[in-house]
Design an enzyme around this catalytic site. Structure first.
Site, PDB file in Angstrom:
ATOM      1  N   GLU A 189       0.848  -1.350   0.042  1.00 35.96           N
ATOM      2  CA  GLU A 189      -0.053  -0.232  -0.013  1.00 35.96           C
ATOM      3  C   GLU A 189       0.917   1.219  -0.167  1.00 35.96           C
ATOM      4  O   GLU A 189       0.540   2.253   0.768  1.00 35.96           O
ATOM      5  CB  GLU A 189      -1.180   0.056   1.274  1.00 35.96           C
ATOM      6  CG  GLU A 189      -2.016  -1.062   1.145  1.00 35.96           C
ATOM      7  CD  GLU A 189      -2.947  -1.183   2.315  1.00 35.96           C
ATOM      8  OE1 GLU A 189      -4.220  -1.533   2.141  1.00 35.96           O
ATOM      9  OE2 GLU A 189      -2.484  -0.823   3.543  1.00 35.96           O
ATOM     10  N   GLU A 220      -7.006  -7.424  -0.453  1.00 39.77           N
ATOM     11  CA  GLU A 220      -7.312  -7.360   1.215  1.00 39.77           C
ATOM     12  C   GLU A 220      -8.991  -7.323   0.941  1.00 39.77           C
ATOM     13  O   GLU A 220      -9.412  -6.121   1.205  1.00 39.77           O
ATOM     14  CB  GLU A 220      -6.762  -6.275   1.875  1.00 39.77           C
ATOM     15  CG  GLU A 220      -5.243  -6.384   2.082  1.00 39.77           C
ATOM     16  CD  GLU A 220      -4.765  -5.634   2.858  1.00 39.77           C
ATOM     17  OE1 GLU A 220      -5.260  -4.903   3.466  1.00 39.77           O
ATOM     18  OE2 GLU A 220      -3.431  -5.650   3.071  1.00 39.77           O
TER      19      GLU A 220
END
Length: 681
Positions: free
Chosen positions: A195, A278
């Protein structure tokens, strides 16, 4: 200067350990022809495994949060949920706890974990870091990076940082080569960073990581990034072209298909199978919050929206596990003072619960959805892991914390005019005791520490007072409030000793405040004037996956503390404020008569204050029922044994007046404050 420095500028040079140049295959049972036929690739906006379309229905399951003897149990339960893929991070700090000391055993035995995944026909998406987030201390970075001179700039193209990353990866990545899918192993993809688009836009850094990975892993394995499903995040965190696949994550319940359409813009044509890397099944919880819960039906329905159009998803988490030892991380709000430490439990409200339970609504709801999209019937669901109560454990107070030190000795003490950070003392986790003195005053005084990470208990004593008492508790300072402490008027004919016991509650693991050194990070002011002449005592309590080493604390906790104090340790006081919250060690034991009686259990710390607990020298983590919501700590059966089992508690504040804890057969998240907010998805 420190009297006994162990982390100096020379630390940088200990990274010159040997480069691994040859790899021993762990998969000799695969023939060369079999390996040659194995291929995982992306084409026509789909994943392909051995020439056949493949939909990833995966789940995060972190080997470092599960006792190794339970890895296979949790993998079988993940398979029964319907998963075909396991995603896991690799925490650098667990594998290299001190510079140059590489650990790949016990909880860090990633190779054995990968072999079990392969045994059960589960492919693996490996998130190699070097940054992982994961609500894990410092996002997986080893805190000794903060003791280097110059300090590396984390998550950047800083040459000092890139050098240490390459040293680490040159040891990690060659171990993974035999486990790559085309080599006969389970690893289908390797993630670069994590991320990054939510943090920075240093494209040179990402390209360096890709170059490092290709050098060690070759060109056949798919590399991937994961970023939040917003344009800004993807623009900063992805690598354009077809060298790296860009996956996305987003809030569960958001419409995934506009986000998957956006994902296509950041992948090469035909190279963008829709993947939520995710898919959140639950959420994390900090101390002082209500335990996070998500609705099982809503989560299952959101997954169905992805799968019914041939999308892929990885459940975060499939099984959360436990932040054993001192490895739980922390978050912040809008500034670094808004510090939010994570629980010991990482249950995450996942379908496979912290202790491995699968008999719950969320597991069943997700399994029902997944079963619609599989090519074969799902395997039967294993039973819950057996749990039991061993009854109450009666404890004895073995030693006052302050009785453990000879403050006149130079052994294991650092001296400096100003306080030093924990990392510069080589104390990467746990506690440090800071000691100095000040001149007695006839009026009350005010103590202020502008920068304290994370929590401190303040004590004072008068060496010239009458015998028979130790340091007196005068107050607590917490990073998130940083209040001043009022010191009482002193009736003392000598200088007053000042003791500040500082706890590191977990390095920040996410966001722009990750440069999170611990301890006292500023001057300490008494009535506006700085105090000088500090002694610092690291408190050595072993962490997860560490062999207990000798120190004067734990043996004393296991046996009666008969040692008489030397005259130098008679730290006496006579103050107006007689309140006492003295840290101390307590121990007790319970007996298991037969091997068949060894089962999982939980220890309830209701009526206790705050501290750390060890079972048979295994650090089961932090407890803080006063703040909550977690009341009980999980004790996996492999930690226990037939015969006597020993519990040691380091209680920082107030022990249960009855000196008893209870073993119970279930978790409990009802302690502490009831009015705190919970982080919502």
């Amino acid at each position: 200067m420190a009297k006994n420095p162990i982390f100096k500028a020379t630390l940088l040079f200990i990274f010159i350990y040997s480069h691994i140049s040859s790899i021993t295959s762990h998969n000799d049972h695969h023939s060369h022809n079999h390996k040659a036929n194995r291929k995982f690739e992306i084409a026509s906006d789909m994943f392909w495994k051995d020439g056949q379309p493949f939909r990833i229905i995966g789940g995060d399951l972190h080997y470092f949060r599960v006792h190794p003897e339970y890895w296979e149990d949790r993998l079988l339960k993940a398979k029964a949920l319907g998963l075909n893929t396991i995603q896991t991070y690799v925490p650098w700090n667990l594998h290299e706890p001190i510079p140059g000391k590489l650990v790949f055993e016990g909880f860090a035995d990633i190779e054995s974990f990968l072999k079990l995944c392969h045994k059960h026909d589960l492919v693996v998406m490996l998130r190699a870091g070097p940054y992982i987030c994961a609500e894990w201390d410092l996002g997986g970075f080893p805190a000794w990076l903060f003791s280097m001179n110059p300090s590396p700039k984390l998550r950047s193209s800083d040459p000092v940082y890139l050098q240490v990353v390459e040293r680490w990866w040159s040891n990690l990545l060659p171990k993974l080569v035999p486990f790559l899918y085309h080599n006969g192993g389970p690893i289908i993809m390797v993630q670069i960073e994590n991320e990054f688009g939510s943090y920075g836009d240093d494209q040179a850094y990402l390209h360096h990581l890709v170059s490092f990975a290709r050098h060690h892993l070759g060109n056949e394995v798919i590399l991937y990034t994961t970023d939040g499903g917003a344009r800004e995040n993807l623009e900063k965190g992805t690598i354009r072209g077809d060298a790296v696949f860009s996956a996305v994550d987003f809030t569960t319940g958001d419409n995934p298909w506009p986000i998957f359409k956006l994902q296509k813009e950041f992948n090469a044509p035909g190279k963008s199978p829709p993947l939520s890397a995710e898919f959140y099944t639950g959420w994390l919880t900090h101390w002082g919050e209500k335990n996070a819960k998500t609705d099982a039906g809503s989560v299952a329905a959101a997954l169905d929206v992805i799968l019914k159009k041939n999308g892929s998803a990885v459940l975060y988490m499939a099984h959360g596990g436990t932040n054993f030892g001192f490895y739980s991380g922390a978050n912040t709000g809008t500034d670094e003072a808004d510090y939010q430490p994570d629980l010991t439990s990482y249950d995450y409200d996942a379908p496979i619960r912290e202790a491995g339970d699968v008999d719950n609504v969320k597991f069943n709801a997700l399994r029902k959805v997944i079963a619609q999209y599989g090519s074969a019937p799902l395997p039967p669901v294993p039973s819950n892991t057996e749990k039991t109560s061993y009854g109450p454990i009666h404890l004895q107070r073995k030693a006052s914390f302050f009785d453990m030190f000879d403050f006149t000795s130079s052994t294991n003490v650092f001296e400096s005019e100003n306080p030093m950070s924990m990392e510069h003392l080589g104390q990467l986790f746990g506690f440090v005791l800071y000691v100095t003195e000040y001149k007695a005053k006839s009026s009350r005084s005010s103590l202020f520490i502008p920068k304290l990470h994370d929590r401190a208990q303040v004590f004072i004593s008068c060496p010239s007072g009458e015998s028979g008492a130790g340091p007196t508790y005068v107050g607590t300072i917490e990073r998130w409030s940083n209040d001043k402490v009022n010191l009482p008027e002193a009736k003392c004919h000598s200088n007053i000793n000042l003791f500040i016991l500082v706890e590191n509650m977990g390095h920040i693991n996410y966001g722009h405040f990750m440069f999170d050194r611990k301890g006292i990070l500023s001057s300490v002011y008494l009535d506006g004037e700085p105090l000088y002449g500090w002694k610092m005592f690291p408190i050595h309590l072993h962490n997860l996956n560490e062999e207990p080493t000798y120190n004067p604390i734990m043996p004393a906790a296991y046996s009666a503390f008969n040692k008489k104090l030397t005259s130098g340790k008679k730290l006496i006081h006579q103050f107006e404020n007689k309140t006492s919250k003295e840290p101390a060690f307590y121990s007790g034991h319970f007996t298991i008569d037969k091997p068949s009686q060894i089962k999982d259990t939980f220890i309830s710390f209701k009526n206790w204050g705050k501290g750390i607990a060890f079972v048979n020298e295994f650090n089961i983590g932090r407890f803080w029922p006063l703040r909550g919501p977690q009341c009980n700590l999980y004790v996996p059966a492999p930690v226990l044994k037939q015969g006597d089992n020993f519990l040691v508690i380091f209680e920082l504040e107030s022990a249960d007046p009855e000196l008893v804890v209870h073993t119970v057969d279930e978790p409990d998240f009802t302690c502490g404050y009831s009015g705190m907010n919970v982080h919502q998805l």
